[in-house]
Design a protein around this motif. Sequence first.
Motif, PDB file in Angstrom:
ATOM      1  N   ASP B 155       0.801  -1.223   0.000  1.00  0.00           N
ATOM      2  CA  ASP B 155       0.000   0.000   0.000  1.00  0.00           C
ATOM      3  C   ASP B 155       0.835   1.273   0.000  1.00  0.00           C
ATOM      4  N   THR B 156       2.086   1.167   0.458  1.00  0.00           N
ATOM      5  CA  THR B 156       2.925   2.363   0.518  1.00  0.00           C
ATOM      6  C   THR B 156       4.204   2.123  -0.261  1.00  0.00           C
ATOM      7  N   VAL B 157       4.844   3.217  -0.676  1.00  0.00           N
ATOM      8  CA  VAL B 157       6.116   3.107  -1.365  1.00  0.00           C
ATOM      9  C   VAL B 157       7.140   3.942  -0.601  1.00  0.00           C
ATOM     10  N   ILE B 158       8.314   3.367  -0.381  1.00  0.00           N
ATOM     11  CA  ILE B 158       9.432   4.134   0.161  1.00  0.00           C
ATOM     12  C   ILE B 158      10.293   4.537  -1.028  1.00  0.00           C
ATOM     13  N   ILE B 159      10.457   5.850  -1.210  1.00  0.00           N
ATOM     14  CA  ILE B 159      11.319   6.336  -2.295  1.00  0.00           C
ATOM     15  C   ILE B 159      12.625   6.768  -1.665  1.00  0.00           C
ATOM     16  N   SER B 160      13.724   6.136  -2.067  1.00  0.00           N
ATOM     17  CA  SER B 160      15.043   6.440  -1.507  1.00  0.00           C
ATOM     18  C   SER B 160      15.958   6.879  -2.639  1.00  0.00           C
ATOM     19  N   VAL B 161      16.607   8.036  -2.453  1.00  0.00           N
ATOM     20  CA  VAL B 161      17.485   8.545  -3.502  1.00  0.00           C
ATOM     21  C   VAL B 161      18.926   8.542  -3.016  1.00  0.00           C
ATOM     22  N   THR B 162      19.796   7.980  -3.830  1.00  0.00           N
ATOM     23  CA  THR B 162      21.237   8.112  -3.615  1.00  0.00           C
ATOM     24  C   THR B 162      21.832   8.621  -4.931  1.00  0.00           C
ATOM     25  N   LYS B 163      23.120   8.849  -4.922  1.00  0.00           N
ATOM     26  CA  LYS B 163      23.750   9.366  -6.154  1.00  0.00           C
ATOM     27  C   LYS B 163      23.593   8.388  -7.305  1.00  0.00           C
ATOM     28  N   GLU B 164      23.561   7.081  -6.966  1.00  0.00           N
ATOM     29  CA  GLU B 164      23.550   6.057  -8.014  1.00  0.00           C
ATOM     30  C   GLU B 164      22.178   5.902  -8.671  1.00  0.00           C
ATOM     31  N   GLY B 165      21.151   6.160  -7.878  1.00  0.00           N
ATOM     32  CA  GLY B 165      19.843   5.907  -8.452  1.00  0.00           C
ATOM     33  C   GLY B 165      18.739   6.142  -7.447  1.00  0.00           C
ATOM     34  N   VAL B 166      17.542   5.787  -7.878  1.00  0.00           N
ATOM     35  CA  VAL B 166      16.385   5.950  -7.011  1.00  0.00           C
ATOM     36  C   VAL B 166      15.766   4.573  -6.808  1.00  0.00           C
ATOM     37  N   ILE B 174       2.143 -10.741   0.743  1.00  0.00           N
ATOM     38  CA  ILE B 174       2.717 -11.819  -0.068  1.00  0.00           C
ATOM     39  C   ILE B 174       4.219 -11.703  -0.207  1.00  0.00           C
ATOM     40  N   GLY B 175       4.813 -10.575   0.234  1.00  0.00           N
ATOM     41  CA  GLY B 175       6.258 -10.441   0.129  1.00  0.00           C
ATOM     42  C   GLY B 175       6.689  -8.995   0.031  1.00  0.00           C
ATOM     43  N   THR B 176       7.890  -8.796  -0.506  1.00  0.00           N
ATOM     44  CA  THR B 176       8.431  -7.442  -0.607  1.00  0.00           C
ATOM     45  C   THR B 176       8.938  -7.199  -2.026  1.00  0.00           C
ATOM     46  N   ALA B 177       9.117  -5.917  -2.357  1.00  0.00           N
ATOM     47  CA  ALA B 177       9.615  -5.579  -3.686  1.00  0.00           C
ATOM     48  C   ALA B 177      10.497  -4.351  -3.608  1.00  0.00           C
ATOM     49  N   ASN B 178      11.592  -4.375  -4.369  1.00  0.00           N
ATOM     50  CA  ASN B 178      12.504  -3.235  -4.505  1.00  0.00           C
ATOM     51  C   ASN B 178      12.775  -3.030  -5.976  1.00  0.00           C
ATOM     52  N   ILE B 179      12.588  -1.812  -6.448  1.00  0.00           N
ATOM     53  CA  ILE B 179      12.905  -1.527  -7.844  1.00  0.00           C
ATOM     54  C   ILE B 179      13.891  -0.365  -7.860  1.00  0.00           C
ATOM     55  N   GLU B 200      21.531  15.723  -0.686  1.00  0.00           N
ATOM     56  CA  GLU B 200      21.843  14.697   0.294  1.00  0.00           C
ATOM     57  C   GLU B 200      20.845  13.542   0.139  1.00  0.00           C
ATOM     58  N   PRO B 201      21.235  12.349   0.557  1.00  0.00           N
ATOM     59  CA  PRO B 201      20.341  11.194   0.386  1.00  0.00           C
ATOM     60  C   PRO B 201      19.044  11.418   1.148  1.00  0.00           C
ATOM     61  N   VAL B 202      17.959  10.878   0.617  1.00  0.00           N
ATOM     62  CA  VAL B 202      16.664  11.067   1.252  1.00  0.00           C
ATOM     63  C   VAL B 202      15.853   9.792   1.065  1.00  0.00           C
ATOM     64  N   SER B 203      15.013   9.482   2.057  1.00  0.00           N
ATOM     65  CA  SER B 203      14.182   8.279   1.980  1.00  0.00           C
ATOM     66  C   SER B 203      12.842   8.610   2.627  1.00  0.00           C
ATOM     67  N   LEU B 204      11.777   8.555   1.842  1.00  0.00           N
ATOM     68  CA  LEU B 204      10.464   8.979   2.331  1.00  0.00           C
ATOM     69  C   LEU B 204       9.403   7.967   1.927  1.00  0.00           C
ATOM     70  N   THR B 205       8.338   7.909   2.730  1.00  0.00           N
ATOM     71  CA  THR B 205       7.272   6.931   2.501  1.00  0.00           C
ATOM     72  C   THR B 205       5.986   7.641   2.079  1.00  0.00           C
ATOM     73  N   PHE B 206       5.319   7.095   1.055  1.00  0.00           N
ATOM     74  CA  PHE B 206       4.080   7.697   0.561  1.00  0.00           C
ATOM     75  C   PHE B 206       3.011   6.633   0.314  1.00  0.00           C
ATOM     76  N   ALA B 207       1.764   7.090   0.342  1.00  0.00           N
ATOM     77  CA  ALA B 207       0.658   6.186   0.015  1.00  0.00           C
ATOM     78  C   ALA B 207       0.640   5.956  -1.494  1.00  0.00           C
ATOM     79  N   LEU B 208       0.644   4.688  -1.912  1.00  0.00           N
ATOM     80  CA  LEU B 208       0.663   4.371  -3.348  1.00  0.00           C
ATOM     81  C   LEU B 208      -0.618   4.803  -4.049  1.00  0.00           C
ATOM     82  N   ARG B 209      -1.721   4.810  -3.296  1.00  0.00           N
ATOM     83  CA  ARG B 209      -2.998   5.192  -3.890  1.00  0.00           C
ATOM     84  C   ARG B 209      -2.914   6.571  -4.547  1.00  0.00           C
ATOM     85  N   TYR B 210      -2.299   7.512  -3.841  1.00  0.00           N
ATOM     86  CA  TYR B 210      -2.186   8.864  -4.409  1.00  0.00           C
ATOM     87  C   TYR B 210      -1.185   8.897  -5.556  1.00  0.00           C
ATOM     88  N   MET B 211      -0.056   8.227  -5.366  1.00  0.00           N
ATOM     89  CA  MET B 211       0.945   8.198  -6.434  1.00  0.00           C
ATOM     90  C   MET B 211       0.316   7.674  -7.727  1.00  0.00           C
TER      91      MET B 211
END
Lengths: 262, 262, 262
Positions: B155-166, B174-179, B200-211
């Motif tokens: 139901d939620t997505v954690i968006i984490s940004v580093t220099k290499e990628g997002v 049923i499990g977990t997923a990382n893309i 600077e690196p950042v990691s935030l959580t959002f409701a997927l419904r809105y996204m």
Amino acid sequence: MELRLVQGSLLKKVLEAIKELVTDANFDCSGTGFSLQAMDSSHVALVALLLRSEGFEHYRCDRNLSMGMNLGNMAKMLRCAGNDDIITIKADDGSDTVTFMFESPNQDKIADFEMKLMDIDSEHLGIPDSEYQAIVRMPSSEFSRICKDLSSIGDTVIISVTKEGVKFSTAGDIGTANIVCRQNKTVDKPEESTIIEMQEPVSLTFALRYMNSFTKASPLSDQVTISLSSELPVVVEYKIGEMGYIRFYLAPKIEEDEEMKA
Amino acid sequence: MELRLVQGSLLKKVLEAIKELVTDANFDCSGTGFSLQAMDSSHVALVALLLRSEGFEHYRCDRNLSMGMNLGNMAKMLRCAGNDDIITIKADDGSDTVTFMFESPNQDKIADFEMKLMDIDSEHLGIPDSEYQAIVRMPSSEFSRICKDLSSIGDTVIISVTKEGVKFSTAGDIGTANIVCRQNKTVDKPEESTIIEMQEPVSLTFALRYMNSFTKASPLSDQVTISLSSELPVVVEYKIGEMGYIRFYLAPKIEEDEEMKA
Amino acid sequence: MELRLVQGSLLKKVLEAIKELVTDANFDCSGTGFSLQAMDSSHVALVALLLRSEGFEHYRCDRNLSMGMNLGNMAKMLRCAGNDDIITIKADDGSDTVTFMFESPNQDKIADFEMKLMDIDSEHLGIPDSEYQAIVRMPSSEFSRICKDLSSIGDTVIISVTKEGVKFSTAGDIGTANIVCRQNKTVDKPEESTIIEMQEPVSLTFALRYMNSFTKASPLSDQVTISLSSELPVVVEYKIGEMGYIRFYLAPKIEEDEEMKA
């Protein structure tokens, strides 16, 4: 009786065009052709179909035959024919079944679907040829789009014809809509032309629900012809290749305040 | 007021992008442009739309005007415009209706849709320009696909940004997923590039419904820009051609164990 | 265990093919390959899947492993893989999860989906190699179309093979249907050929519901092979590229009056 139609997709499209409007109907087979005339289930609109005998590759009909069919079931069977299949309709005298035979173009696949016939009471209405105040010929896809678009706003459409064009109007809770199509005798693409033959201006109101049902016949023809007169049902006609037509008839609505004006 | 937009399909896409999120809203017309700011119906997300006056072929707005519209009804009417139609929005001072005029490219078909306006209370929020810890620019179709895919797991997505990628992560029964999407400044196809500007690196959580709702704006632009800071709502922005933008704002979720860690 | 499949779309199609029929099943990983054998939830049909180790770009399986998976959940995860993605299946010894890794062709996007495993009781049936009275090879799209078409008329299909061709028949309330496909060894397009190897004529009856489920595997292969014998379950087989197959087994129906005749 044995009728062989090389372009079987025409019959598939005919059934898709009318099965929503008419549940059960008699198909009549005579020397002239294969035809149907039926009221829709709410007895408001009339459908007349003709497939002339000349349009069939092979047409044998020793005596006039009337076959009652459930159009939903018939459509189910015809949907099993491929778009390039040759369709043959066969019935024996006095038999209570009809057979649809589908042959794939390369003759690799041959299917026989046998359907039970039903007894349907119906009287054939004589439809006199009439003069119309205005006849509009326009792209069938355009007419279909307009009826669909107006249905999202209102329940009825006022069709008004002048020399310049034809106007489709509706009104509903959320607002009003007017769509004007101008006469346009495009020479290079006749199928996209809009041509208006007008004796006198006419403005009539119809239920959009039926108009939308009629437009299910659009895959049969690039053009639709709409014939209007104040005292007559509108005729919405789609040609079926060179071999016939489907015509839909619908009486105009007499709106109270229109009566006042008249 | 009279605004003529040659590329009418932009307005069609704008409505499809926001009508799910916002039911009723005021459109504001001023010398700057045609704009809207509205909270979604659950008062969690904010939508801001701007179509600058320079983007219209003709833009007449004698005094500032605020017009309350039901976006569902407006979308119904705009869906009646062809994709190549020119759309003109017209309103008279003090009138309680707005008119949308659709002209087909060859001027054969002209439609007028008149919609009732409504009174809507709303206060305009000032949105300050902010500095963001990380700004991700990526293909809008990719972002849309990721939000949809993750919704099948959690139901939620954690968006984490580093220099290499997002990285987009979720977890569910049923499990977990990382893309992970890597930075990729493809030169020959800029619309397929993924570019990360990070303070600077950042990691935030959002409701997927809105996204998922926000990604309905994907047809407007090949690229989406996601601006993230730990103390601020995320901004998901889609450019509208050269003439403006849709921006969606959504506050991050404060997860209990994240608070602990902080 | 680590299995890397360059043509990941094959695994996506495998799951779409069987997830409707089988809810939960053990995937077995051994030196030979990655395989599955499971009854459908009503214990009528059997599915056997094999993906041979040689078909994987990388295949490491140190000891035999049986992993219980919910196929619906697995399909959800695989649907998140792009059609051109490389899929890697990873599991550690004794772990209660399996990981699916999806790599986009240009390595810009890498996704890890971790799924919980489940304990499933199952016994592996030995399926003896048998001689069949008739083997029909035909285009999978044709077989799929026939099963779908017949389902609109009846619930069961009688498959009858003679030297000339294979006949599919059904009957229902609205009528009957027979579809005959003739042997056709088209040389220039082998994928469109229909080839019949017959020891003796055979005619068997099957539930269409299962046949329709089997045809969900059609995207895997242009051709389907149907092996028939009066005393044996039918085998409906789809090849999976060069690397394996899905086989569906279904016992014929013993109709009462057929028993009489026998």
